[in-house]
Design an enzyme around this catalytic site. Sequence first.
Site, PDB file in Angstrom:
ATOM      1  CG  HIS A   1      -0.277  -0.096   2.538  1.00 39.80           C
ATOM      2  ND1 HIS A   1      -0.945   0.112   3.720  1.00 39.80           N
ATOM      3  CD2 HIS A   1       1.017  -0.360   2.885  1.00 39.80           C
ATOM      4  CE1 HIS A   1      -0.121  -0.039   4.737  1.00 39.80           C
ATOM      5  NE2 HIS A   1       1.068  -0.320   4.254  1.00 39.80           N
ATOM      6  CG  HIS A   2       3.793   2.117   2.575  1.00 40.75           C
ATOM      7  ND1 HIS A   2       2.997   3.022   3.236  1.00 40.75           N
ATOM      8  CD2 HIS A   2       4.137   1.161   3.487  1.00 40.75           C
ATOM      9  CE1 HIS A   2       2.864   2.637   4.499  1.00 40.75           C
ATOM     10  NE2 HIS A   2       3.538   1.507   4.675  1.00 40.75           N
ATOM     11  CB  ALA A   3       4.130   1.191  -4.385  1.00 39.41           C
TER      12      ALA A   3
END
Length: 470
Positions: free
Chosen positions: A210-212
């Site tokens: 979820h951080h990309a």
Amino acid sequence: MSKLVISTSIFQSQVADLLPCNNHQKSQLTYSLLNAYNLLQCFDNVLSFPYVKKAELLEFHSREYIDYLINSRFNKMLPQDINDNIVEAKWSELIEMADNWNEKVNHEPSQDLQRFTSREDLYNYYQSHLATLENGSDSGSDDDVIVDDGTTDSYILDSKAKQYNLEGDCPIFSYLPMYCQVTTGATLRLLEHLSPADRLIGINWDGGRHHAFKQRASGFCYINDVVLLIQRLRKIKLNKITYLDFDLHHGDGVEKAFQYSKQIQTISVHIYEPGFFPGTGSLDDSRGGKNVVNIPLKHGCDDSYLNLIASKIINPLIDKHDPEVLIIECGGDGLLGDRFNEWQLTVRGLSETIINFIKRYSQAHIFLLGGGGYNDLLMSRFYTYLTWCVAKQFSAIQYQDNDLSQDDPFNIHEDDDSEQLIKEHEFVEMYNEENYQYWIYEMEGSSRMKTLRNDNKVEDIVELMEFYGL
């Protein structure tokens, strides 16, 4: 009726464990424990060779970033000195343990359970399957990417690597393109099993990156499979979507991608404290809306507090959105026993919360994705138990038909957790320092169970309810 599909295999787990923060074992431990408990028999489909084409990644990520990341010069063994802060040699340690166990019990694994003895063999298997899928073409190396010139200089991390944040917690490692295409494909290929007749419950414990961001990696995440999944769902006219994130860290990449969409609701429950990564996810970031929802919590969150959050805030907000699809990021770094030691959720408590959402939104398709979690032995337990809960509640294949009811490992000793031991399998010795006990992190009196001070107050929930107009 629910249709259960999971993407997991020896191949996928060994590819997923190329990721350094997996300690080269997290996914393999989970896959082996799922097999030890015979849980894959409860699924309608088990996907064993997931893959996504490079072009599909462009549905969210920029061409410049993907051209650099999905590059054939990284699909090989890289010089160790390119990343002297990670020890890639650890990748092969579990192979010897599995071989020793099979020899000890005189067990010859079936062909689909045989491990790849080297990363080169893993990549060759990958390439051979791609050749079949792509009718003989090598889709792993595109004409429009930088061509490896064979010199040492081609490995030097240039300014573009820094521009794309391919350093620090997102290093370039051997066979990085294969890792990205397989683990992302494990999420996207679940979509092929959507049908009007059945409600899909799809699982990829290697997903939830979820951080990309669109043009850079972040927080151990290179490709945002969640955003790509949502984009693909919208293409097939499933527009009302809720993304619910239980990871300890704010789901910043997903939120940013859909912050202006009225059809996509993003809800992130996370710790928000000064200096804690990624530093976003305050109430101010939500701007008072119902579709961008941040629930910033403090140190010490436990099961009962999370249940209050779910009943008083999350459920009413999702009810108003009325999604056709619910995507849940099942990060386990808030569990009691995780290396972060910030929250004290239990495996059973967090699993029950997730199952309750699946039951409550019974008309929505469900996607369960992995996420953070930095105690590999704990995470294998969590994903195995949560998979068992899903199978027991929703499998159309009768649970009794798999002979699991005769040896129900999570109910037969309800009053004595110490009697529930990890089942015998090739990696059982990994749990020996924890006395092989399944519930050691939440057993009363266990040396592994630690009670934290809970800084979260009921008044905070009242404030959140007022903020979101509940």
